[in-house]
Write a protein that holds these residues in place. Structure first.
Motif, PDB file in Angstrom:
ATOM      1  N   THR A 124      49.766  47.976  29.052  1.00 55.07           N
ATOM      2  CA  THR A 124      49.006  46.737  28.936  1.00 55.07           C
ATOM      3  C   THR A 124      47.674  46.843  29.670  1.00 55.07           C
ATOM      4  O   THR A 124      47.474  47.722  30.508  1.00 55.07           O
ATOM      5  N   ARG A 125      46.787  45.913  29.343  1.00 50.19           N
ATOM      6  CA  ARG A 125      45.506  45.813  30.061  1.00 50.19           C
ATOM      7  C   ARG A 125      45.210  44.352  30.330  1.00 50.19           C
ATOM      8  O   ARG A 125      45.293  43.505  29.431  1.00 50.19           O
ATOM      9  N   VAL A 126      44.883  44.043  31.586  1.00 48.84           N
ATOM     10  CA  VAL A 126      44.508  42.685  31.983  1.00 48.84           C
ATOM     11  C   VAL A 126      43.096  42.739  32.552  1.00 48.84           C
ATOM     12  O   VAL A 126      42.817  43.532  33.462  1.00 48.84           O
ATOM     13  N   VAL A 127      42.211  41.901  32.017  1.00 46.19           N
ATOM     14  CA  VAL A 127      40.814  41.880  32.450  1.00 46.19           C
ATOM     15  C   VAL A 127      40.466  40.477  32.940  1.00 46.19           C
ATOM     16  O   VAL A 127      40.749  39.487  32.266  1.00 46.19           O
ATOM     17  N   VAL A 128      39.860  40.419  34.126  1.00 47.73           N
ATOM     18  CA  VAL A 128      39.387  39.147  34.686  1.00 47.73           C
ATOM     19  C   VAL A 128      37.916  39.312  35.044  1.00 47.73           C
ATOM     20  O   VAL A 128      37.556  40.234  35.775  1.00 47.73           O
ATOM     21  N   ARG A 129      37.091  38.394  34.529  1.00 48.51           N
ATOM     22  CA  ARG A 129      35.676  38.333  34.917  1.00 48.51           C
ATOM     23  C   ARG A 129      35.363  36.877  35.237  1.00 48.51           C
ATOM     24  O   ARG A 129      35.551  36.007  34.390  1.00 48.51           O
ATOM     25  N   THR A 130      34.885  36.640  36.453  1.00 49.68           N
ATOM     26  CA  THR A 130      34.667  35.251  36.848  1.00 49.68           C
ATOM     27  C   THR A 130      33.591  35.153  37.920  1.00 49.68           C
ATOM     28  O   THR A 130      33.342  36.116  38.657  1.00 49.68           O
ATOM     29  N   ARG A 131      32.993  33.973  38.005  1.00 49.28           N
ATOM     30  CA  ARG A 131      32.083  33.635  39.102  1.00 49.28           C
ATOM     31  C   ARG A 131      32.698  32.566  40.012  1.00 49.28           C
ATOM     32  O   ARG A 131      32.030  32.048  40.895  1.00 49.28           O
ATOM     33  N   ALA A 170      43.450  36.119  40.872  1.00 47.99           N
ATOM     34  CA  ALA A 170      43.543  37.457  40.285  1.00 47.99           C
ATOM     35  C   ALA A 170      44.014  38.479  41.312  1.00 47.99           C
ATOM     36  O   ALA A 170      44.892  39.304  41.037  1.00 47.99           O
ATOM     37  N   VAL A 171      43.438  38.438  42.515  1.00 48.76           N
ATOM     38  CA  VAL A 171      43.841  39.382  43.565  1.00 48.76           C
ATOM     39  C   VAL A 171      45.291  39.138  43.965  1.00 48.76           C
ATOM     40  O   VAL A 171      46.070  40.089  44.136  1.00 48.76           O
ATOM     41  N   ALA A 172      45.683  37.885  44.096  1.00 49.35           N
ATOM     42  CA  ALA A 172      47.053  37.551  44.490  1.00 49.35           C
ATOM     43  C   ALA A 172      48.055  37.981  43.428  1.00 49.35           C
ATOM     44  O   ALA A 172      49.198  38.341  43.751  1.00 49.35           O
ATOM     45  N   ARG A 173      47.655  37.974  42.171  1.00 48.77           N
ATOM     46  CA  ARG A 173      48.548  38.401  41.098  1.00 48.77           C
ATOM     47  C   ARG A 173      48.703  39.921  41.079  1.00 48.77           C
ATOM     48  O   ARG A 173      49.775  40.457  40.810  1.00 48.77           O
ATOM     49  N   THR A 174      47.621  40.630  41.370  1.00 44.34           N
ATOM     50  CA  THR A 174      47.633  42.087  41.282  1.00 44.34           C
ATOM     51  C   THR A 174      48.271  42.733  42.496  1.00 44.34           C
ATOM     52  O   THR A 174      48.934  43.766  42.384  1.00 44.34           O
ATOM     53  N   HIS A 175      48.070  42.145  43.683  1.00 44.70           N
ATOM     54  CA  HIS A 175      48.548  42.741  44.934  1.00 44.70           C
ATOM     55  C   HIS A 175      49.515  41.798  45.632  1.00 44.70           C
ATOM     56  O   HIS A 175      49.389  40.564  45.508  1.00 44.70           O
ATOM     57  N   PHE A 231      28.117  34.731  43.362  1.00 45.21           N
ATOM     58  CA  PHE A 231      29.428  35.385  43.387  1.00 45.21           C
ATOM     59  C   PHE A 231      29.795  35.929  42.014  1.00 45.21           C
ATOM     60  O   PHE A 231      29.710  35.223  41.002  1.00 45.21           O
ATOM     61  N   THR A 232      30.224  37.190  42.008  1.00 42.57           N
ATOM     62  CA  THR A 232      30.724  37.828  40.789  1.00 42.57           C
ATOM     63  C   THR A 232      31.985  38.602  41.125  1.00 42.57           C
ATOM     64  O   THR A 232      32.039  39.297  42.147  1.00 42.57           O
ATOM     65  N   PHE A 233      32.975  38.473  40.264  1.00 38.51           N
ATOM     66  CA  PHE A 233      34.233  39.201  40.456  1.00 38.51           C
ATOM     67  C   PHE A 233      34.679  39.767  39.114  1.00 38.51           C
ATOM     68  O   PHE A 233      34.657  39.079  38.091  1.00 38.51           O
ATOM     69  N   GLU A 234      35.070  41.037  39.120  1.00 39.46           N
ATOM     70  CA  GLU A 234      35.605  41.676  37.913  1.00 39.46           C
ATOM     71  C   GLU A 234      36.809  42.532  38.304  1.00 39.46           C
ATOM     72  O   GLU A 234      36.770  43.240  39.313  1.00 39.46           O
ATOM     73  N   VAL A 267      43.007  45.979  35.025  1.00 35.64           N
ATOM     74  CA  VAL A 267      44.228  46.702  35.361  1.00 35.64           C
ATOM     75  C   VAL A 267      44.858  47.199  34.067  1.00 35.64           C
ATOM     76  O   VAL A 267      45.137  46.403  33.164  1.00 35.64           O
ATOM     77  N   THR A 268      45.065  48.510  33.986  1.00 38.63           N
ATOM     78  CA  THR A 268      45.621  49.126  32.782  1.00 38.63           C
ATOM     79  C   THR A 268      46.786  50.018  33.168  1.00 38.63           C
ATOM     80  O   THR A 268      46.662  50.835  34.088  1.00 38.63           O
ATOM     81  N   GLY A 269      47.911  49.876  32.486  1.00 38.65           N
ATOM     82  CA  GLY A 269      48.999  50.791  32.773  1.00 38.65           C
ATOM     83  C   GLY A 269      50.359  50.258  32.400  1.00 38.65           C
ATOM     84  O   GLY A 269      50.509  49.280  31.656  1.00 38.65           O
ATOM     85  N   THR A 270      51.379  50.922  32.949  1.00 37.73           N
ATOM     86  CA  THR A 270      52.779  50.571  32.744  1.00 37.73           C
ATOM     87  C   THR A 270      53.439  50.423  34.112  1.00 37.73           C
ATOM     88  O   THR A 270      52.782  50.579  35.145  1.00 37.73           O
ATOM     89  N   GLY A 271      54.744  50.176  34.105  1.00 38.49           N
ATOM     90  CA  GLY A 271      55.461  50.095  35.359  1.00 38.49           C
ATOM     91  C   GLY A 271      55.571  51.420  36.073  1.00 38.49           C
ATOM     92  O   GLY A 271      55.914  51.460  37.262  1.00 38.49           O
ATOM     93  N   LEU A 272      55.263  52.517  35.382  1.00 44.16           N
ATOM     94  CA  LEU A 272      55.303  53.836  36.008  1.00 44.16           C
ATOM     95  C   LEU A 272      53.972  54.228  36.623  1.00 44.16           C
ATOM     96  O   LEU A 272      53.927  54.822  37.711  1.00 44.16           O
ATOM     97  N   LEU A 273      52.880  53.908  35.943  1.00 45.13           N
ATOM     98  CA  LEU A 273      51.568  54.402  36.368  1.00 45.13           C
ATOM     99  C   LEU A 273      50.494  53.441  35.886  1.00 45.13           C
ATOM    100  O   LEU A 273      50.489  53.041  34.723  1.00 45.13           O
ATOM    101  N   SER A 274      49.591  53.068  36.784  1.00 43.35           N
ATOM    102  CA  SER A 274      48.517  52.168  36.390  1.00 43.35           C
ATOM    103  C   SER A 274      47.247  52.471  37.168  1.00 43.35           C
ATOM    104  O   SER A 274      47.279  53.051  38.251  1.00 43.35           O
ATOM    105  N   LEU A 275      46.130  52.056  36.589  1.00 49.72           N
ATOM    106  CA  LEU A 275      44.815  52.176  37.208  1.00 49.72           C
ATOM    107  C   LEU A 275      44.162  50.801  37.263  1.00 49.72           C
ATOM    108  O   LEU A 275      44.243  50.028  36.304  1.00 49.72           O
ATOM    109  N   GLU A 276      43.527  50.519  38.376  1.00 58.60           N
ATOM    110  CA  GLU A 276      42.837  49.244  38.568  1.00 58.60           C
ATOM    111  C   GLU A 276      41.415  49.517  39.035  1.00 58.60           C
ATOM    112  O   GLU A 276      41.173  50.394  39.861  1.00 58.60           O
ATOM    113  N   SER A 277      40.477  48.754  38.499  1.00 57.49           N
ATOM    114  CA  SER A 277      39.102  48.770  38.981  1.00 57.49           C
ATOM    115  C   SER A 277      38.740  47.343  39.376  1.00 57.49           C
ATOM    116  O   SER A 277      39.000  46.401  38.626  1.00 57.49           O
ATOM    117  N   MET A 278      38.155  47.188  40.564  1.00 61.21           N
ATOM    118  CA  MET A 278      37.774  45.862  41.046  1.00 61.21           C
ATOM    119  C   MET A 278      36.360  45.902  41.599  1.00 61.21           C
ATOM    120  O   MET A 278      36.002  46.831  42.326  1.00 61.21           O
TER     121      MET A 278
END
Length: 324
Positions: free
Chosen positions: A16-23, A31-36, A50-53, A56-67
């Motif tokens: 899956t991939r979850v993308v959040v972009r917000t001011r 978003a941070v509380a959901r991811t961590h 303020f800008t936040f992006e 998160v892409t991956g599975t329950g085995l392996l994922s990559l996040e950019s913030m």
């Protein structure tokens, strides 16, 4: 984010991939509380636009996040059923009170630890903890057990290059496709990521209180390559150091790394060369090539361009202009 391994059928798993972009600061906090898994989380704009992006892409085995965030994110974080590695790309950050260096991976230990990120961009890799423990046991020659990692360890040199070699290999595949993916391939990628982490960060079974030496033949081969990364090395040298036949060595590297031992070594050397060229302190392309054991300048330039998409002389020139 609480990851679950969702199987589409016995042979497939859902990426899956979850993308959040917000001011909006509140939306960023969610978003941070959901991811961590965080405690006392604070997100602040610090008086600037303020800008936040977050992606998160991956599975329950392996994922990559950019913030990315122009403000401040701070609090305490706790690793869960994954081994979590993060590295700062831009800005300032600290974990457990240690200020982070740009481009240096840091491992979240188990238990709560403080963190603070200011005007930053960072990446995170999550690797299934059970897989990491199993790969460590196979490499170390011990029974699978919970692991301890060397506290506050920051990889450098050949082990750091070995880590980036893994990230460069698996990131395009993870980020390049979402939806149903091969469960077998996902397990392979997770094992590959685990092996890269274990190469970069000293570790041992809980209760041993010290780093365990490499026991398996493959681990000995990897250690030999990293210890002799700048020297003239043949596949026969590596096989002899590991106590393997050449055929056995080649097969082991193909299963774990997907490449031959010397191709693995070449990748590490090119990454070490890139670090020197980008530092702005390198004397010349030839000097860099020699320092990493690549003695044929023309082949070095060709291999570097094929790997990174630019010539080493251009990287050296840009770095010199940047620090001038």
């Amino acid at each position: 984010m609480s990851w679950r391994i969702v199987f589409v059928d016995e042979a497939m798993v859902e990426r899956t991939r979850v993308v959040v972009r917000t001011r909006d600061v509140a939306a960023a906090w969610k978003a941070v509380a959901r991811t961590h898994r965080t405690f006392g989380l604070e997100v602040a704009a610090d008086g600037a636009p303020f800008t936040f992006e977050e992606t998160v892409t991956g599975t329950g085995l392996l994922s990559l996040e950019s913030m990315l965030c122009t403000g401040t994110v701070r609090g305490e974080v706790e690793a869960d059923d994954a081994v979590v590695v993060t590295w700062l790309k831009v800005g300032r950050g600290a974990v457990d009170g240690d200020r982070l260096l740009i481009g240096r991976p840091v491992l979240y230990r188990e238990g709560r630890q403080s963190f603070r990120w200011d005007g930053f961009q960072k990446d995170v890799m999550r690797i299934d903890r059970d897989t990491v423990e199993r790969v460590a046991a196979e490499r170390g020659g011990w029974n699978q057990a919970p692991l301890e990692f060397k506290p506050h360890h920051v990889p450098e040199g050949a082990p750091l290059a070995a880590w980036w070699l893994v990230v460069r290999a698996i990131a395009p595949e993870i980020l390049g496709r979402v939806g149903p993916v091969s469960a077998e391939r996902e397990r392979e990628l997770t094992q590959f990521a685990a092996a890269g982490l274990l190469t970069a960060v000293p570790h041992w079974p809980v209760g041993h209180g010290r780093e365990e030496p490499a026991r398996t033949r493959l681990a000995k081969a990897e250690a030999f390559l990293l210890d002799h990364v700048t020297e003239r090395v043949t596949v026969d040298d590596v096989a002899a150091a590991a106590g393997l036949s050449v055929r056995g060595l080649q097969g082991a590297f193909q299963r774990v790394h997907g490449v031959s031992p010397l191709f693995y070594l070449k990748g590490i050397r090119l990454l070490l060369a890139r670090e020197q060229l980008e530092s702005g302190e390198a004397e010349s392309v030839a000097a860099v090539a020699r320092s990493v054991g690549l003695l044929h300048l023309g082949r070095f330039a060709s291999a570097y361009q094929a790997e990174f998409g630019e010539l080493p002389r251009d990287v050296l020139r840009a770095a010199a202009e940047r620090v001038a």
